[in-house]
Scaffold this motif. Structure first.
Motif, mmCIF file in Angstrom:
data_model
loop_
_atom_site.group_PDB
_atom_site.id
_atom_site.type_symbol
_atom_site.label_atom_id
_atom_site.label_comp_id
_atom_site.label_asym_id
_atom_site.label_seq_id
_atom_site.Cartn_x
_atom_site.Cartn_y
_atom_site.Cartn_z
ATOM 1 N N GLU A 149 -39.779 38.152 -22.937
ATOM 2 C CA GLU A 149 -38.777 37.915 -22.768
ATOM 3 C C GLU A 149 -38.566 36.858 -24.172
ATOM 4 O O GLU A 149 -37.376 36.624 -24.425
ATOM 5 N N PHE A 150 -39.532 37.059 -24.908
ATOM 6 C CA PHE A 150 -38.870 36.849 -26.558
ATOM 7 C C PHE A 150 -37.964 37.207 -26.844
ATOM 8 O O PHE A 150 -37.224 37.187 -27.515
ATOM 9 N N PHE A 151 -38.658 38.903 -27.216
ATOM 10 C CA PHE A 151 -37.997 39.588 -27.089
ATOM 11 C C PHE A 151 -36.058 39.857 -26.590
ATOM 12 O O PHE A 151 -35.029 39.941 -27.449
ATOM 13 N N LYS A 152 -36.254 39.485 -25.632
ATOM 14 C CA LYS A 152 -34.714 39.069 -25.298
ATOM 15 C C LYS A 152 -33.929 38.471 -24.892
ATOM 16 O O LYS A 152 -32.869 38.551 -25.513
ATOM 17 N N ALA A 153 -34.719 37.392 -25.267
ATOM 18 C CA ALA A 153 -34.034 35.962 -26.054
ATOM 19 C C ALA A 153 -33.563 36.316 -27.972
ATOM 20 O O ALA A 153 -31.836 35.832 -28.083
ATOM 21 N N TRP A 154 -34.222 36.819 -28.131
ATOM 22 C CA TRP A 154 -33.950 37.095 -29.684
ATOM 23 C C TRP A 154 -32.558 38.256 -30.362
ATOM 24 O O TRP A 154 -31.621 38.098 -30.803
ATOM 25 N N ASN A 155 -33.228 39.311 -28.877
ATOM 26 C CA ASN A 155 -32.095 40.529 -29.484
ATOM 27 C C ASN A 155 -30.563 39.644 -28.931
ATOM 28 O O ASN A 155 -29.487 40.382 -30.026
ATOM 29 N N GLU A 156 -30.428 39.074 -28.087
ATOM 30 C CA GLU A 156 -29.243 38.898 -27.462
ATOM 31 C C GLU A 156 -28.728 37.494 -28.517
ATOM 32 O O GLU A 156 -27.269 37.880 -28.955
ATOM 33 N N ALA A 157 -29.404 36.622 -29.087
ATOM 34 C CA ALA A 157 -28.552 35.671 -29.773
ATOM 35 C C ALA A 157 -28.423 37.030 -31.329
ATOM 36 O O ALA A 157 -27.281 36.286 -31.911
ATOM 37 N N VAL A 158 -29.074 37.867 -32.006
ATOM 38 C CA VAL A 158 -28.514 38.465 -32.138
ATOM 39 C C VAL A 158 -27.183 39.902 -32.278
ATOM 40 O O VAL A 158 -26.294 39.667 -33.231
ATOM 41 N N LYS A 159 -27.272 39.475 -31.130
ATOM 42 C CA LYS A 159 -25.626 40.639 -30.943
ATOM 43 C C LYS A 159 -25.462 39.924 -31.006
ATOM 44 O O LYS A 159 -23.930 39.907 -31.152
ATOM 45 N N VAL A 160 -24.980 38.267 -30.332
ATOM 46 C CA VAL A 160 -24.211 37.345 -29.914
ATOM 47 C C VAL A 160 -22.946 36.917 -31.293
ATOM 48 O O VAL A 160 -22.302 37.014 -31.788
ATOM 49 N N GLN A 161 -24.505 36.821 -32.615
ATOM 50 C CA GLN A 161 -24.362 36.353 -33.634
ATOM 51 C C GLN A 161 -23.159 37.024 -34.654
ATOM 52 O O GLN A 161 -22.264 37.315 -35.488
ATOM 53 N N THR A 162 -24.196 38.564 -34.419
ATOM 54 C CA THR A 162 -23.125 39.720 -34.763
ATOM 55 C C THR A 162 -21.575 39.846 -34.227
ATOM 56 O O THR A 162 -20.569 39.851 -35.406
#
Length: 246
Positions: free
Chosen positions: A230-243
């Protein structure tokens, strides 16, 4: 994994989603972290002269060396050091051979520069405390001394007591990230699946460092697979949005 030299200038990009999982004490947990996308693991050491206690996330130096050897060519490994004597730090680095040292103690820039000269293949991360009432200009000046001397490769901003699971003032960390745009800055302190996306958005760090937020309930020596996922899911989604927003 970034590279054998963790923080080369070419990797210091705000688009890079770097995650370090701290307090890893077994190959099984290290492999679990790698499966979900960790770039590095952090290892804690027992105090000098002490043996590892049951349930502890702290490793004896020989145990840390074996873990590093088992992971070589895979995950980067970060050794947390509380020693302040450069000779002692160098001895630990040469024995354990991590990818990086995370210096928790107060070591002058010229001493860390000596460590770098003797261990040029190892990156150095310096931890700085964002404690209540910290003066941001004084914190910037302290960090700048290390940067100007070429003594460190990355900065880690943590709460007053590392490993406490307590979040610090992100506005201070956000300002430090902005003032050191060319230096990789990692954010630590109370991060978990529920706040890591917000941390990415508000602070904009190069990466994050999490420990208690992915531990198994009531255990310091084990990571929880569902919390990692769940941590990596939240982090990866945040990185994708910002990118995508750039």
């Amino acid at each position: 994994m970034i590279s054998s030299y963790m923080f080369s200038p070419s990797t210091a990009s705000p688009d890079k989603g770097f995650v370090k999982i701290c307090g890893v004490s077994s190959i099984k947990d290290a492999q679990l972290c790698a499966r979900y996308g960790a770039d590095a693991i952090g290892m804690l050491l027992t105090k000098p002269g002490q043996c590892r206690e049951p349930g502890s996330d702290r490793l004896a130096p020989d145990e840390a060396a074996r873990l590093v050897a088992a992971l070589r060519g895979g995950l980067d490994t970060v050794l947390l050091v509380h020693a302040s004597d450069p000779g002692e730090i160098v001895a630990l680095a040469r024995h354990i051979k991590p990818s990086a040292l995370q210096v928790q103690s107060s070591v002058p820039p010229y001493d860390l520069l000596e460590v770098k000269k003797q261990c040029p293949e190892i990156s150095i991360i310096k931890t700085f405390s964002v404690h209540p009432g910290v003066d941001i200009d004084e914190l910037e000046a302290e960090i700048q001394r290390y940067v100007d001397n070429g003594a460190i490769d990355a900065v880690l901003l943590d709460s007053e007591r590392g490993g406490s699971g307590v979040v610090h003032d992100w506005e201070t960390s956000k300002e430090i990230v902005a003032r050191f745009a060319s230096v990789p800055v990692l954010l630590a302190g109370g991060l978990n699946k529920d706040n890591v996306a917000q941390a990415r958005q508000r602070v904009g760090p190069y990466g994050v460092d999490v420990m208690t937020g992915v531990n198994s309930p009531g255990r310091r020596d084990r990571k929880d697979e569902s919390r990692l996922r769940e941590f990596f899911k939240a982090w990866n989604e945040a990185v994708k949005v910002q990118t995508n927003e750039r």
